[in-house]
Design a protein around this motif. Structure first.
Motif, short mmCIF file in Angstrom:
data_model
loop_
_atom_site.label_atom_id
_atom_site.label_comp_id
_atom_site.label_asym_id
_atom_site.label_seq_id
_atom_site.Cartn_x
_atom_site.Cartn_y
_atom_site.Cartn_z
N GLY A 185 0.83 -1.20 0.00
CA GLY A 185 0.00 0.00 0.00
C GLY A 185 0.86 1.24 0.00
O GLY A 185 1.70 1.42 -0.87
N PRO A 186 0.69 2.09 1.01
CA PRO A 186 1.42 3.35 1.04
C PRO A 186 2.88 3.23 1.50
O PRO A 186 3.60 4.20 1.52
N ILE A 187 3.32 2.03 1.86
CA ILE A 187 4.68 1.81 2.33
C ILE A 187 5.41 0.94 1.31
O ILE A 187 4.93 -0.13 0.95
N SER A 188 6.57 1.41 0.85
CA SER A 188 7.34 0.67 -0.16
C SER A 188 8.80 0.57 0.24
O SER A 188 9.34 1.49 0.86
N LEU A 189 9.43 -0.51 -0.15
CA LEU A 189 10.85 -0.71 0.07
C LEU A 189 11.62 -0.01 -1.04
O LEU A 189 11.37 -0.27 -2.22
N ILE A 190 12.54 0.88 -0.69
CA ILE A 190 13.40 1.55 -1.67
C ILE A 190 14.65 0.71 -1.88
O ILE A 190 15.03 0.40 -2.99
N SER A 191 15.30 0.38 -0.79
CA SER A 191 16.49 -0.47 -0.80
C SER A 191 16.58 -1.12 0.57
O SER A 191 15.79 -0.79 1.46
N GLU A 192 17.54 -2.00 0.75
CA GLU A 192 17.67 -2.65 2.05
C GLU A 192 17.91 -1.59 3.13
O GLU A 192 18.85 -0.82 3.06
N GLY A 193 17.00 -1.52 4.09
CA GLY A 193 17.14 -0.56 5.17
C GLY A 193 16.51 0.80 4.91
O GLY A 193 16.60 1.68 5.74
N SER A 194 15.86 1.00 3.76
CA SER A 194 15.22 2.27 3.44
C SER A 194 13.82 2.03 2.89
O SER A 194 13.64 1.22 1.99
N ALA B 169 9.44 10.40 13.27
CA ALA B 169 10.62 9.85 13.95
C ALA B 169 10.23 9.32 15.33
O ALA B 169 10.67 8.25 15.74
N GLN B 170 9.37 10.05 16.02
CA GLN B 170 8.91 9.63 17.34
C GLN B 170 8.11 8.33 17.25
O GLN B 170 8.36 7.38 17.98
N ILE B 171 7.15 8.28 16.35
CA ILE B 171 6.29 7.10 16.20
C ILE B 171 7.08 5.88 15.73
O ILE B 171 6.87 4.77 16.21
N LEU B 172 8.00 6.10 14.79
CA LEU B 172 8.74 4.99 14.20
C LEU B 172 9.98 4.63 15.02
O LEU B 172 10.77 3.78 14.62
N GLN B 173 10.15 5.30 16.14
CA GLN B 173 11.23 5.01 17.08
C GLN B 173 12.60 5.08 16.42
O GLN B 173 13.41 4.16 16.51
N THR B 174 12.83 6.19 15.71
CA THR B 174 14.09 6.40 15.02
C THR B 174 14.54 7.85 15.20
O THR B 174 13.81 8.65 15.79
N ARG B 175 15.69 8.17 14.71
CA ARG B 175 16.20 9.54 14.82
C ARG B 175 15.55 10.43 13.75
O ARG B 175 15.17 9.94 12.69
N LYS B 176 15.48 11.72 14.03
CA LYS B 176 14.94 12.67 13.05
C LYS B 176 15.77 12.67 11.78
O LYS B 176 15.24 12.86 10.69
N THR B 177 17.06 12.45 11.91
CA THR B 177 17.94 12.45 10.74
C THR B 177 17.69 11.24 9.82
O THR B 177 18.12 11.24 8.68
N ASP B 178 16.98 10.23 10.32
CA ASP B 178 16.64 9.06 9.50
C ASP B 178 15.34 9.25 8.73
O ASP B 178 14.95 8.39 7.94
N VAL B 179 14.64 10.36 8.97
CA VAL B 179 13.37 10.64 8.30
C VAL B 179 13.55 11.90 7.45
O VAL B 179 14.01 12.92 7.94
N SER B 180 13.18 11.80 6.17
CA SER B 180 13.28 12.97 5.30
C SER B 180 12.14 12.99 4.30
O SER B 180 11.68 11.94 3.84
N ILE B 181 11.68 14.19 3.98
CA ILE B 181 10.63 14.36 2.97
C ILE B 181 11.32 14.39 1.62
O ILE B 181 12.16 15.25 1.38
N ILE B 182 10.95 13.44 0.73
CA ILE B 182 11.61 13.39 -0.57
C ILE B 182 10.77 13.97 -1.69
O ILE B 182 11.29 14.24 -2.76
N VAL C 83 7.78 10.34 2.19
CA VAL C 83 8.81 10.41 3.21
C VAL C 83 9.71 9.19 3.09
O VAL C 83 9.22 8.07 2.89
N ARG C 84 11.00 9.41 3.22
CA ARG C 84 11.97 8.31 3.23
C ARG C 84 12.38 8.06 4.67
O ARG C 84 12.66 9.00 5.42
N VAL C 85 12.43 6.79 5.06
CA VAL C 85 12.86 6.40 6.40
C VAL C 85 14.03 5.43 6.25
O VAL C 85 13.90 4.39 5.60
N ASP C 86 15.16 5.79 6.82
CA ASP C 86 16.35 4.93 6.81
C ASP C 86 16.49 4.35 8.21
O ASP C 86 16.42 5.08 9.19
N GLY C 87 16.71 3.06 8.29
CA GLY C 87 16.80 2.47 9.62
C GLY C 87 17.62 1.22 9.71
O GLY C 87 17.51 0.47 10.67
N GLY C 88 18.44 0.96 8.73
CA GLY C 88 19.28 -0.23 8.79
C GLY C 88 18.53 -1.49 8.42
O GLY C 88 17.41 -1.46 7.92
#
Length: 130
Positions: A29-38, A84-97, A107-112
């Motif tokens: 749906g609204p969530i897609s894998l860009i690459s491993e960890g993103s 970032a708060q909801i997804l339990q990650t750093r703000k630097t891992d969340v960016s509007i693309i 939004v892109r979310v990087d998290g390993g």
């Protein structure tokens, strides 16, 4: 010599485009894998709410109400901070693309390696407030 530099530069661009498009195959749906960890998340943002919250999840987007006005980038900053708060990650891992001046944002979310579509969906669903 200049011709070979231009052709190798364009080859890199073509190769990069192919890699990106070939890895964007896993979607939920609204969530897609860009690459491993993103991952990328399609949002429908409603600024000016009393409080920031996830309002709904549909087949096309995640509805998010944001407690910030839609001016001077305030709503965009709050979107990044809130996710970032909801997804339990750093703000630097969340960016509007895309969609910086639109209610429809991607939004892109990087998290390993631990980041997955299922985990993101679960975290967002557990924060839905009607």
């Amino acid at each position: 010599m200049a011709k070979s530099k231009k052709s190798s530069s364009s080859e890199k661009t073509k190769t990069k485009d192919c890699v990106v498009s070939s890895t964007t195959t896993t979607s939920s749906g609204p969530i897609s894998l860009i690459s491993e960890g993103s991952l990328k998340i399609s949002l429908l943002v409603k600024p000016g709410a009393k409080e920031s919250r996830v309002s709904d999840i549909s087949g096309d987007h995640i509805g998010v109400q944001i407690a910030a006005p839609p001016r001077d980038g305030e709503a965009n900053k709050e979107v990044v901070s809130f996710l970032a708060q909801i997804l339990q990650t750093r703000k630097t891992d969340v960016s509007i693309i895309s969609g910086m001046k639109s209610r429809e944002k991607v939004v892109r979310v990087d998290g390993g390696r631990d980041l997955s579509i299922e985990k993101i969906r679960e975290l967002l669903e557990s924060n839905i407030q009607e």
